[in-house]
Design a protein around this motif. Structure first.
Motif, PDB file in Angstrom:
ATOM      1  N   LEU A 206      12.207 -26.614  -6.538  1.00 16.87           N
ATOM      2  CA  LEU A 206      11.008 -27.116  -5.845  1.00 16.87           C
ATOM      3  C   LEU A 206      10.213 -28.042  -6.749  1.00 16.87           C
ATOM      4  N   SER A 207      10.839 -28.487  -7.834  1.00 17.71           N
ATOM      5  CA  SER A 207      10.206 -29.367  -8.835  1.00 17.71           C
ATOM      6  C   SER A 207       9.135 -28.643  -9.637  1.00 17.71           C
ATOM      7  N   LEU A 208       9.342 -27.344  -9.841  1.00 13.86           N
ATOM      8  CA  LEU A 208       8.460 -26.557 -10.696  1.00 13.86           C
ATOM      9  C   LEU A 208       9.116 -26.411 -12.063  1.00 13.86           C
ATOM     10  N   LEU A 216       4.654 -17.685 -12.118  1.00 21.26           N
ATOM     11  CA  LEU A 216       4.663 -17.424 -10.690  1.00 21.26           C
ATOM     12  C   LEU A 216       5.289 -16.068 -10.366  1.00 21.26           C
ATOM     13  N   VAL A 217       6.512 -15.847 -10.870  1.00 20.22           N
ATOM     14  CA  VAL A 217       7.204 -14.595 -10.526  1.00 20.22           C
ATOM     15  C   VAL A 217       6.640 -13.414 -11.299  1.00 20.22           C
ATOM     16  N   SER A 218       5.957 -13.678 -12.423  1.00 22.29           N
ATOM     17  CA  SER A 218       5.338 -12.573 -13.166  1.00 22.29           C
ATOM     18  C   SER A 218       4.173 -11.982 -12.384  1.00 22.29           C
ATOM     19  N   CYS A 219       3.353 -12.855 -11.777  1.00 24.04           N
ATOM     20  CA  CYS A 219       2.197 -12.346 -11.033  1.00 24.04           C
ATOM     21  C   CYS A 219       2.547 -12.057  -9.577  1.00 24.04           C
ATOM     22  N   LYS A 245       0.154 -32.537  -8.515  1.00 20.06           N
ATOM     23  CA  LYS A 245       1.524 -32.323  -8.958  1.00 20.06           C
ATOM     24  C   LYS A 245       1.884 -30.855  -8.755  1.00 20.06           C
ATOM     25  N   ASN A 246       3.177 -30.599  -8.607  1.00 19.05           N
ATOM     26  CA  ASN A 246       3.612 -29.231  -8.321  1.00 19.05           C
ATOM     27  C   ASN A 246       3.208 -28.232  -9.397  1.00 19.05           C
ATOM     28  N   ASP A 247       3.234 -28.658 -10.665  1.00 20.80           N
ATOM     29  CA  ASP A 247       2.923 -27.735 -11.745  1.00 20.80           C
ATOM     30  C   ASP A 247       1.419 -27.506 -11.918  1.00 20.80           C
ATOM     31  N   TRP A 248       0.593 -28.212 -11.130  1.00 15.78           N
ATOM     32  CA  TRP A 248      -0.862 -27.985 -11.200  1.00 15.78           C
ATOM     33  C   TRP A 248      -1.177 -26.536 -10.901  1.00 15.78           C
ATOM     34  N   ILE A 249      -0.423 -25.963  -9.992  1.00 16.64           N
ATOM     35  CA  ILE A 249      -0.665 -24.583  -9.582  1.00 16.64           C
ATOM     36  C   ILE A 249      -0.472 -23.605 -10.739  1.00 16.64           C
ATOM     37  N   GLY A 250       0.433 -23.952 -11.676  1.00 17.38           N
ATOM     38  CA  GLY A 250       0.720 -23.062 -12.799  1.00 17.38           C
ATOM     39  C   GLY A 250      -0.453 -22.862 -13.730  1.00 17.38           C
ATOM     40  N   THR A 287     -12.648 -29.744  -8.278  1.00 12.84           N
ATOM     41  CA  THR A 287     -13.874 -29.242  -8.905  1.00 12.84           C
ATOM     42  C   THR A 287     -13.984 -27.724  -8.824  1.00 12.84           C
ATOM     43  N   ASN A 288     -13.248 -27.122  -7.890  1.00 16.38           N
ATOM     44  CA  ASN A 288     -13.377 -25.675  -7.706  1.00 16.38           C
ATOM     45  C   ASN A 288     -12.036 -25.051  -7.329  1.00 16.38           C
ATOM     46  N   PRO A 289     -11.107 -24.961  -8.290  1.00 17.27           N
ATOM     47  CA  PRO A 289      -9.799 -24.358  -7.997  1.00 17.27           C
ATOM     48  C   PRO A 289      -9.906 -22.919  -7.521  1.00 17.27           C
ATOM     49  N   ALA A 290     -11.010 -22.249  -7.885  1.00 14.41           N
ATOM     50  CA  ALA A 290     -11.196 -20.854  -7.459  1.00 14.41           C
ATOM     51  C   ALA A 290     -11.192 -20.733  -5.946  1.00 14.41           C
ATOM     52  N   LEU A 291     -11.539 -21.810  -5.254  1.00 14.60           N
ATOM     53  CA  LEU A 291     -11.524 -21.810  -3.792  1.00 14.60           C
ATOM     54  C   LEU A 291     -10.147 -21.421  -3.275  1.00 14.60           C
TER      55      LEU A 291
END
Length: 577
Positions: A206-208, A216-219, A245-250, A287-291
């Motif tokens: 998935l381009s991760l 990802l799989v740890s949590c 980008k896909n890795d932003w989520i990491g 500005t608010n990734p917690a969202l």
């Protein structure tokens, strides 16, 4: 005679007496480590705290430490030499199962030779290897009773589980994370040979990056159950659509949190359907990734529902969130909901509460309030009286009920109820007139605390711009200060060292500092490529390259060269990958 081992070189004159020992070098390594441990503990370094202890207590501590070390060595020898576990596995298990080592020591007389006594005990009393193994993966002894397999003692009895453990560890997942995965999704460890590796690879497809997949799989170990999680893919696609980008989520995943991808996608879809544009969503998430990540978006539904109940219209709620994105963070959202509950409890009408939230959402999000009963007791008034006080002067809520004073100057707060005193002072320093319409507009435009705005302002001055010049820049482009100091520094360095433009270029075109780095690098790389081929003028301004629309840029900077479209597509693909 000298015996070489992977970790030691040991001179041993006794080998001539017992040549069979050479066949078992791990025996030598264990004895050698035990020998070193005993030598080190014979002459311990006495710290200042130890110097105050009695000699008897020092001896007791030393013996206890030595006993544990010897017990670990015996357990290592048992697992590696007797049970044929690999050196790495045996060593990790023996050194990271302290509770089980204590349990072994309780089986023998510690006053005697621990190594000999425990070795003899293990010779006639085989252990349940799953106990120290699971403890070494970070699981507490209290959790083990429900996790220990029935009717099995040896790790080799469940070679499928052990093989899958090695797949995860070999992939780069820390052993302590594997313990949590075993607890949360035990089915992972029942896959046939090769299946688990394919599932991990499916997420890389998935381009991760591997690091992101590990997080990802740890949590969220449940992602490895069944096929690739469709809701997770939809979240990823939505973020990609917004320009992430896909890795932003990491960067925002935490092993302490379990994520609900279904609810997370529903939250993003909900914000999309109620009217947020892609640009607004991108700004909100940046500005608010917690969202997205805190509570998997649950706070959005709770806040939206509560604000609508208070009588706010949908467009007012959108505006409130866009002007104060921080109120969607977990702490601010909780404070805001607590403040609403406070006002309901003292009997304020919903309509009046809605007006207070509209006017003072930021302060409500920052303030942790006392209980109404406590405030009434301190003021010696009833709840009706407290309600009337706050209706007459809403800012009394923060002065009287806040656990920590949000403002120190009540007069300044009244003039600028939705912002901090420090922010007002900073804007006064820029030349804004106190209590003016211009000041009111500026308070809405600038995001962040006063000290943060000052830090960003100083960043521009330290880069080499005159203080008065920076004031003019901010007046013409206030959004410059809505970025972090790190982002501003990065863009200035890019301007000078990568693009080759002088710092003074931002004076005539300050909005350069407001464009994202992807647009800057794409367009200027394309421009440099054209310039090298003589297809573009050598000294175009920043605004000419950046400010034009996408269609105009493609017309004059991409299609102008036969190979331009291919080059442009290559640039965009390299960024997305």
């Amino acid at each position: 005679m000298i015996v070489k081992h992977s970790r030691f070189v040991v001179f041993s004159p006794v080998l001539n007496e017992n040549p069979n020992i050479v066949k078992n070098p791990s025996f030598i390594s264990v004895k050698f480590r035990s020998f070193c441990s005993s030598r080190l503990t014979q002459q311990p370094k006495v710290s200042f705290t130890e110097s105050n202890r009695s000699p008897n207590s020092l001896v007791a501590t030393r013996v206890s430490r030595l006993s544990r070390t010897e017990a670990q060595d015996v357990l290592f020898d048992y697992l590696h030499s007797t049970r044929s576990l690999s050196f790495t596995d045996a060593e990790h298990i023996s050194k990271n199962s302290p509770q089980y080592v204590e349990k072994l020591l309780s089986k023998i007389n510690n006053d005697k030779d621990v190594t000999r006594s425990l070795t003899k005990f293990l010779r006639y009393n085989p252990i349940n290897e799953f106990e120290p193994f699971l403890e070494s993966l970070g699981l507490s002894p209290s959790e083990l009773s429900s996790l220990l397999p029935q009717h099995l003692m040896y790790l080799s009895d469940d070679h499928v589980m052990f093989d899958n453990f090695h797949v995860l560890y070999g992939y780069g997942i820390p052993r302590t994370n594997i313990g949590n995965m075993y607890k949360e999704a035990r089915e992972i460890f029942e896959y046939d040979y090769g299946v688990l590796a394919l599932k991990l690879q499916a997420y890389e497809n998935l381009s991760l990056s591997r690091n992101t997949v590990i997080k990802l799989v740890s949590c969220c170990p449940s992602l490895l159950l069944g096929s690739v999680d469709s809701k997770f893919v939809m979240v990823l696609e939505k973020l990609k659509q917004l320009g992430f980008k896909n890795d932003w989520i990491g960067g925002y995943l935490s092993g302490k949190v379990t994520y609900n991808w279904n609810r997370m996608f529903d939250t993003m879809d909900f914000l999309d359907k109620v009217g947020y544009s892609e640009e607004q969503l991108r700004s909100l998430f940046k500005t608010n990734p917690a969202l997205v990540f805190e509570g998997s978006g649950r706070k959005v539904y709770v806040l939206f529902g509560q604000l609508l109940k208070l009588g706010l219209k949908m467009n007012e709620v959108y505006s409130l969130f866009m002007q104060n994105p921080q109120i969607l963070s977990s702490k601010c959202a909780n404070n805001l909901l607590q403040a609403v509950g406070f006002l309901v409890e003292i009997g304020m009408r919903m309509e009046d509460i809605g007006k207070m939230v509209s006017a003072h959402a930021e302060l409500m999000g920052l303030s942790s309030l006392k209980r109404p009963k406590t405030v009434c007791s301190e003021l010696k008034v009833g709840r009706d009286g407290l309600c009337q006080i706050i209706k007459d002067d809403p800012l009394k809520l923060f002065n009287l009920a806040s656990k920590t004073k949000v403002q120190t100057n009540q007069q300044v707060v009244r003039q600028n109820p939705s912002k901090h005193l420090e922010k007002t002072a900073f804007l006064l320093g820029l030349g804004y007139v106190e209590n003016s319409e211009e000041m009111t507009k500026a308070l809405k435009k600038f995001r962040g605390r006063g000290d943060q705005l000052q830090e960003r302002f100083d960043c521009l001055v330290e880069a080499g711009l005159d203080c008065n010049v920076v004031r003019n820049i901010i007046k013409h482009a206030p959004m410059v200060l809505n970025q972090s100091k790190d982002v501003i520094e990065k863009k200035i360095e890019c301007l000078k060292n990568f693009l080759g433009y002088p710092l003074e270029s931002v004076v005539t075109f300050p909005t350069y500092l407001c464009y994202d780095m992807e647009r800057i690098t794409h367009r200027f790389t394309m421009y440099a490529w054209l310039r090298e081929r003589g297809a573009a003028k050598p000294t175009l301004t920043l605004s000419t390259i950046l400010a034009s629309s996408d269609a105009r840029f493609i017309k004059y900077f991409v299609d102008i060269h036969p190979e331009g479209p291919a080059m442009w597509e290559s640039l965009k693909k390299s960024t997305s990958s």
